[in-house]
Structures are given as C-alpha cells and as structure tokens.
Enzyme design. Structure first.
Site, PDB file in Angstrom:
ATOM      1  N   HIS A 206      35.905   4.296  43.366  1.00 36.95           N
ATOM      2  CA  HIS A 206      35.909   5.509  44.196  1.00 36.95           C
ATOM      3  C   HIS A 206      35.835   5.234  45.687  1.00 36.95           C
ATOM      4  CE1 HIS A 206      31.604   4.623  44.268  1.00 36.95           C
ATOM      5  NE2 HIS A 206      31.537   5.382  45.349  1.00 36.95           N
ATOM      6  N   ARG A 207      35.714   3.965  46.093  1.00 35.01           N
ATOM      7  CA  ARG A 207      35.538   3.671  47.521  1.00 35.01           C
ATOM      8  C   ARG A 207      36.796   4.032  48.304  1.00 35.01           C
ATOM      9  NH1 ARG A 207      30.321   2.363  49.105  1.00 35.01           N
ATOM     10  NH2 ARG A 207      29.312   1.843  47.153  1.00 35.01           N
TER      11      ARG A 207
END
Ligand code: UD1
Ligand code: UDP
Length: 359
Positions: A206-207
């Site tokens: 999700h970064r």
C-alpha cells in the site's frame, strides 16, 4: 493532575495504541482518545474498535481523504481547539502518519508534554512521507518511547537527550499476544477463502512509492505472479483502499493466482499471518508481526526502518524486481524459522505506563 490525550488516525495506530488503552483503563488513568478520521472506512477504522473492545473516541475530526496541506491544516486547527478545551497536559502520538505529525504540531504550540511512541525509526529515505513525519515529530517531542536499540541509537545520533529516551519494545507484540488466542478461536477466514494451513502466501502492498507508481506496481504484481508459479501456491491480498483505487486507475492486469480481497479485521489478519507459509509486504506493522509470529517475510521495498528484522533472519529486502521477489520468496520459504524477537516481550504497554506515572 495529568490529563492525557491519545491521538489516533489510521489502522496501525489503533492497533498499536490498543494495548496502552487497555492498561490505561485498568489503572484508571485520566485520558481520552482523539481520532483524526484519517482512516474512515468501516474495515479500516471502526472494525478495530469493535474487535479490540475499545471505547469509541471522544472526538473525531473527520480529516480523511484530503490533500496533504488541507489535511494537516484541518487536523492541527481542530486538535489545538480540543487540547485547549480539555486542558490536556500530555499528548501521546504513535508512529509516523500525518495524524501523528498534526497531533505533535498542535501540542508544540501549547507547550504540552509531547510523548512519541515508536520514536527513533529511520529508513534514511526522505522521499517517504513517513520518514519526514517521524523526524519532524521526534524533533519536537519531549519524551521518546523507542521499540529497539537501533531506534535508541538513531535518536542519540541526532543529539536527543538520552535521559528522555526509554527503550520499551513495541506495543505491537502486546497486541499480538493479547489477541492471537481469540483469533485462533473465532476467525473463519481460512475456511471462507478455502485456504490450507501453511500452503498460501499472504500479501499486502500500500505504500505510495509502490502503488502510486504504475511501473513499480506492475512489477510487484509480476513478482506475485512469478511467486504463485513456484509451488502453485495461493496468494491472498487484502487490498488497501489506496492500492485498489490505483489498480483500477492504472488498469493493470491482475495475476490469475492472486486473490484480491477487501481489507480484513485484525483477528482474521492475525489468523492469516499465523498460518501462512510466507508474507510479502511493504507494511511496517506487518514486518513486525511476521517477525513476532515466526513467519518469514519478503519486503518489497528498497529500504526498511525495521533493520532488526533483517539482521535476525526474519525478513529480506527484495525491492520490486519480479525475479528478485521470486528468488527471495523461494529462499525465505526454505529458511529456518526461529529467531529472537527484537521487538520485546509483549509487556511494552505496562512499561510505558509505569514511566508515564513517574513523569
Ligand atoms: C497512511 C499512512 C501510512 C500508513 C497507512 C496505514 C501517512 C502519510 N501515511 O497511508 O504511513 O502505512 O496509512 O494503512 O499518513 N482511503 C479510503 N478509506 C480509508 C482510508 C483511506 O478510501 O478508510 C483512501 C482514500 O482515497 C485516501 C487514500 O486511501 O485518500 C490514502 O489514505 P491516506 O490516509 O492518505 O494514506 P494511506 O495510504 O492510508
Ligand atoms: N491489518 C489488518 N487487516 C488487513 C491488513 C493489515 O488488520 O487487511 C493490520 C495488521 O495486522 C497490522 C496493521 O494492520 O497490525 C498494519 O497496517 P498497515 O499495513 O496499513 O500500515 P503500516 O504498518 O505499514 O503503517
């Protein structure tokens, strides 16, 4: 008399703050929870309050889904008003999110005692918003609770007064120990998705540096595809809202063997970790949980602010090159799976409370 405000805003902050809330409740501490609303979907927010049996926050600022400057601005303004109204003497923030920075900036203005939990982590990569938030927060904090010796050393290197730093371990270990038995008893997630113990790989990504970039996100998915062909493993990916939005926007083809599911609750996620053969992630908290629960981890990043996980053999950095992701996954699945947990013994929250009591 002390009046403590605990600031939370995102999924990992709720999970890591929960053990502290428990000991505060048990010891009748004068505190309240302020939620910035940075995360707001049921499965990214309320679900954790329900599962962890936490009382609802006294305030919610509803500052989710805003552009950076507007978000920080709204949070700081509203938080300051709440600190003043409640006559807060101590503020506790946890980690490195925008909510942490805003909670810290608001405390700084009033000269309130600012306590930073999980202080001192450094990836040494200033392109990451989290790294900037951590450094800014650490440099206006009064008290530092650090999870590891590495974090302690980072702060000392930046001239923080040693007297103000306390090595306590990470409350994520408390959270795992407090909830794993309940997860084993109540979670049906394996059945629900027809997964066999020790025969699937758990993924999270999700970064922004990974999923906001079409090139990197595509390579990561290629890597997952390659890993799925290793031993015909199932890959299960509870997908973060940011990643889902980008997956749709970029129209990247989804690897066949990867099962994209909605984010799951904490108990289901613990169960998924415990029974997985391997974890592939770019999450900070998931690197720590994998290490705590004895599951090997491949981190799809170029650096980590949790180098202890690499040194003890629990984790490896693969970047986003698909071939590297495949090779490192193969290697980690065949490695021995015992190491000493660098994040403590699960009694961090008690230790933190006893120090706060003496402040
Ligand atoms: C934030 C943290 C990150 C942390 C992550 C935990 C910052 C700078 N980043 O990243 O360090 O690892 O939380 O998950 O604070 N969204 C929803 N519903 C939600 C939450 C998010 O739809 O409940 C969508 C929104 O479109 C939002 C986007 O996801 O704009 C990103 O959310 P945001 O809170 O800005 O950052 P995260 O990527 O979640
Ligand atoms: N988590 C969860 N459900 C999921 C994915 C993660 O409960 O579907 C939990 C996980 O157990 C960990 C935390 O969320 O404690 C990690 O949050 P995230 O990866 O969003 O943020 P980070 O730790 O990278 O800041």
């Amino acid at each position: 008399m002390k009046k403590i405000c605990l600031v939370v805003g995102t999924r990992p902050e709720i999970i890591k703050m929960a053990p502290l809330i428990r000991v505060f409740e048990k010891n009748d501490i004068n505190y309240f929870v302020l939620h910035t609303g940075q995360h707001y979907n049921y499965e990214m927010d309320k679900k954790f309050f329900e599962e962890l049996e936490l009382t609802r926050p006294k305030y919610n600022i509803e500052a989710g889904n805003l552009e950076y400057r507007k978000q920080i601005g709204k949070m700081v303004k509203n938080i300051q008003e709440i600190y003043a109204k409640e006559r807060v003497t101590h503020v506790i923030v946890e980690g490195d999110t925008n909510s942490v920075l805003a909670g810290a900036l608001a405390a700084n203005k009033f000269g309130i005692c600012l306590i930073h939990l999980e202080a001192g982590l450094r990836s040494h990569d200033l392109t990451m918003p989290e790294e900037r938030n951590r450094i800014l927060t650490d440099h206006i904090s009064d008290i530092f609770f650090v999870p590891t010796q590495d974090a302690y050393d980072n702060l000392v290197d930046e001239n923080v007064d040693k007297e103000k730093i306390y090595l306590t371990g990470n409350t994520i270990v408390d959270a795992v120990y407090q909830n794993i038995k309940l997860a084993q008893k109540t979670s049906n997630i394996l059945k629900e998705f027809n997964l066999e113990k020790n025969d699937y790989i758990l993924i999270t990504a999700h970064r922004p540096e990974n999923v906001d970039n079409i090139n990197r996100f595509s390579k990561i998915l290629e890597g997952f595809d390659a890993v799925s062909k290793l031993d015909n493993h199932d890959l299960i990916y509870p997908i973060h809202p940011r990643s889902l939005i980008n997956l749709k926007k970029f129209e990247i083809e989804r690897p066949k063997k990867v099962r994209f599911i909605d984010p799951v609750g904490y108990l289901d996620f613990l169960n998924l970790i415990e029974n997985s053969k391997l974890i592939i992630t770019d999450s900070g908290g998931v690197q720590e949980e994998a290490c705590t629960m004895g599951v090997p981890c491949v981190t799809i990043r170029d650096n980590t602010e949790r180098p202890e996980t690499i040194r003890c053999g629990a984790n490896v950095l693969a970047g986003v090159d698909p071939e590297k992701i495949r090779l490192y996954s193969q290697k980690m699945m065949s490695n021995k799976k015992s190491w000493e947990n660098p994040f403590g013994n699960g009694k961090s929250a008690e230790k933190i409370l006893s120090i706060i009591n003496k402040l």
